[in-house]
Design an enzyme around this catalytic site. Structure first.
Site, PDB file in Angstrom:
ATOM      1  N   GLU A 250       0.832  -1.204   0.000  1.00 22.57           N
ATOM      2  CA  GLU A 250       0.000   0.000   0.000  1.00 22.57           C
ATOM      3  C   GLU A 250       0.866   1.253   0.000  1.00 22.57           C
ATOM      4  O   GLU A 250       0.491   2.281  -0.570  1.00 22.57           O
ATOM      5  CB  GLU A 250      -0.941   0.004   1.210  1.00 22.57           C
TER       6      GLU A 250
ATOM      7  N   HIS B 175       7.931 -26.861   2.058  1.00 18.10           N
ATOM      8  CA  HIS B 175       7.187 -27.897   1.350  1.00 18.10           C
ATOM      9  C   HIS B 175       6.223 -27.290   0.333  1.00 18.10           C
ATOM     10  O   HIS B 175       5.510 -28.023  -0.346  1.00 18.10           O
ATOM     11  CB  HIS B 175       6.410 -28.755   2.351  1.00 18.10           C
TER      12      HIS B 175
ATOM     13  N   LYS C 159     -12.747   1.905  -3.278  1.00 21.83           N
ATOM     14  CA  LYS C 159     -13.915   2.238  -2.458  1.00 21.83           C
ATOM     15  C   LYS C 159     -14.970   2.966  -3.284  1.00 21.83           C
ATOM     16  O   LYS C 159     -16.175   2.706  -3.158  1.00 21.83           O
ATOM     17  CB  LYS C 159     -13.490   3.114  -1.270  1.00 21.83           C
TER      18      LYS C 159
END
Length: 534
Positions: A334, A363, A476
């Protein structure tokens, strides 16, 4: 014959010593805070440090101005004050100093009253659980630190709602042993964050259905006079704590956002702040080799070559640091993911972060990291001490010998870290290691402060504003537009008394809105089918 045998032995010995000398040259210890940096597989060169000397000086000078109170977020004409949160004496005005100090004392006093039972629930019971509602920095910081410092002896246990997913919210509420003994912390800096507001409404409804007085269980953390602040005051919530415009969500862990849940859990908030404070003092030093954040930021600069096509894989070798990669994702991505630099030039900068924990990720990731595309570098976190709290040691003997020769499970963990690093080195894959002596309030505070400063320095190197988030705001805005389309569609369906089919409504929406309309109607139809199936 003896001469023949001695030659390879001597050559090998010199080679080993030479390798160790290279390691020492790229191993930096900071005994003041107990943290070390190991750049052994991503070594600095004298020429690189010399070439970046002026840029490093400018970054430190810029940071000093920021801390002194200059406008560091020009897009929003804002001060940047998260460094003042752990050291109010640095704040540029008496008003800010007093506000921060007062808030810290208020947090301590409130937590003490909760712990002593002076403040009780609406049913006159002591509080035993915390339900925190937030999103982004308002949740990731408390989530990361809460997990890192969690103990079986915590005074209150912590659960977090960090999304607007109703199923996730319901599952979190259901997992709380007793709503009657739950304190709810609602965090929204602006006071109008939709995801947080939705969580608050659903939780308040759950309290209502349980015949509990929600305001007598609720606390707000927000800016003064925000919608949330006013709502909490009008409804008589237990308390309101404040954050300020100069504190960004992703750098708010040393504000009430992190301190309040931490104090309620029962960990040492002063030690946490001291760790951050001490790291801040180290990371403002002008000498590169004495400044851990400057060294880390320069290492990232060298490894990325100032471009955005390489990723950073975060592998902490400690379960308590499992959420570190998620926390750093927001802090770095951000902050650094910007289309334009401070001069208005299109740069599309950023640094992608992924990872989980070692040795689990050996793994999952290491096969590609070693043999796949070389488009990354690794940030290892090593913790030297196995134990955290004695209470956990009482449950499990961490020194238990699991293999002959005094080998413990913790020795295996270090062995897998060293083996993974070596396996990557063999294929020319570079890495950096941050070494912590232990997990504690102090070291976690220092770690957070270290990475906050790294982001600031790196942003200075690539000339971007790391304190705004225009992309988040765009998302937004687009979400709000989608919800307006949903409202219009629902109104038309009701007025026309028609089925929620795309063909029935298409003509009422513009070409740019129709794809969104289709997705909305898909959800409406699925919800109707589900509703009638019960």
């Amino acid at each position: 014959m003896l001469i023949f045998l001695c030659i390879p032995f001597e050559t090998n010995f010199i080679s080993i010593m030479d390798n160790f000398q290279k390691f020492k040259n790229n191993f930096f210890e900071f005994p003041e805070i107990g943290i070390s940096l190991d750049f052994g597989s991503a070594p600095f060169t004298e020429s690189f440090l010399a070439a970046e000397k002026e840029r490093a000086k400018l970054a430190v000078d810029s940071m000093l101005k920021l801390v002194a109170g200059s406008i560091a977020n020009p897009d929003e004409n804002q001060l940047v004050g998260h460094y003042w949160l752990r050291n109010p004496s640095l704040a540029p005005s008496a008003e800010i100093k007093t506000a921060i100090s007062t808030e810290i004392e208020k947090i301590k006093n409130f937590a003490a009253k909760i712990h002593s039972g002076e403040i009780k629930t609406s049913s006159n019971q002591p509080f035993k659980h915390i339900l925190l509602i937030g999103i982004g920095g308002s949740a990731l910081g408390p989530m990361f630190v809460g997990h890192a410092l969690k103990s079986s002896t915590d005074k209150l246990d912590l659960k977090i709602i960090d999304n607007t997913d109703p199923d996730g919210i319901a599952a979190t509420i259901k997992a709380i042993p007793s709503l009657k003994q739950t304190l709810v912390i609602v965090i929204s800096k602006s006071g109008s964050t939709k995801e947080t507001r939705n969580g608050e409404l659903l939780v308040a409804n759950a309290f209502k259905r349980a015949l509990l007085d929600f305001p007598r269980h609720a606390v707000a953390i927000t800016m003064k006079d925000s919608a949330l602040d006013r709502r909490a005051a009008a409804s008589g919530w237990l308390e309101r704590f404040h954050i300020w415009s100069h504190t960004g969500g992703r750098t708010s862990q040393t504000s009430a956002v992190g301190l309040l849940p931490g104090a309620l859990q029962g960990w040492d908030t002063e030690s946490f702040l001291q760790g951050a404070r001490d790291m801040d003092e180290l990371t403002i030093r002008p000498q590169t080799v004495l400044n851990p954040a400057l060294l880390l930021a320069l290492a990232i600069l060298r490894l990325t070559k100032s471009k955005s096509d390489r990723s950073m894989v975060v592998l902490p070798y400690k379960d308590r640091l499992e959420l570190l990669s998620r926390y750093l994702q927001q802090l770095f991505m951000e902050s650094l993911g910007k289309e334009r630099d401070l001069d208005g030039k299109t740069v599309n900068q950023g640094l992608a972060i992924y990872g989980n924990k070692g040795s689990t990720d050996q793994h999952a990731l290491v096969q590609q990291l070693r043999d796949g595309p070389n488009n990354f570098f690794t940030l290892f976190i090593e913790v030297l001490k196995d134990d955290f709290y004695k209470s956990e040691r009482d449950l499990c003997d961490t020194d238990l010998e699991v293999e002959e020769g005094g080998i413990t499970a913790g020795d295996y963990l270090q062995g897998f870290y060293l083996g993974t690093r070596r396996a990557l080195e063999e294929k020319g894959r570079e890495s950096i290691t941050v070494v912590l002596p232990e997990i504690s309030e102090y070291t976690i505070g220092a770690l957070i402060a270290l990475f906050e400063r790294v982001v600031g320095f790196y942003a200075s190197f690539i000339n971007v504003n790391c304190y705004n988030q225009p992309g988040v705001e765009a998302g937004k805005k687009a979400a709000a537009e989608a919800l307006e389309i949903k409202k219009r569609a629902a109104k038309l369906i009701a007025e026309k008394n028609c089925q929620p089919n795309f063909e029935n409504l298409q003509e009422y929406f513009s070409a740019n809105e129709q794809a969104t309309l289709f997705k909305i109607l898909q959800r409406i139809k699925t919800s109707e089918i589900k509703k009638h199936s019960y």
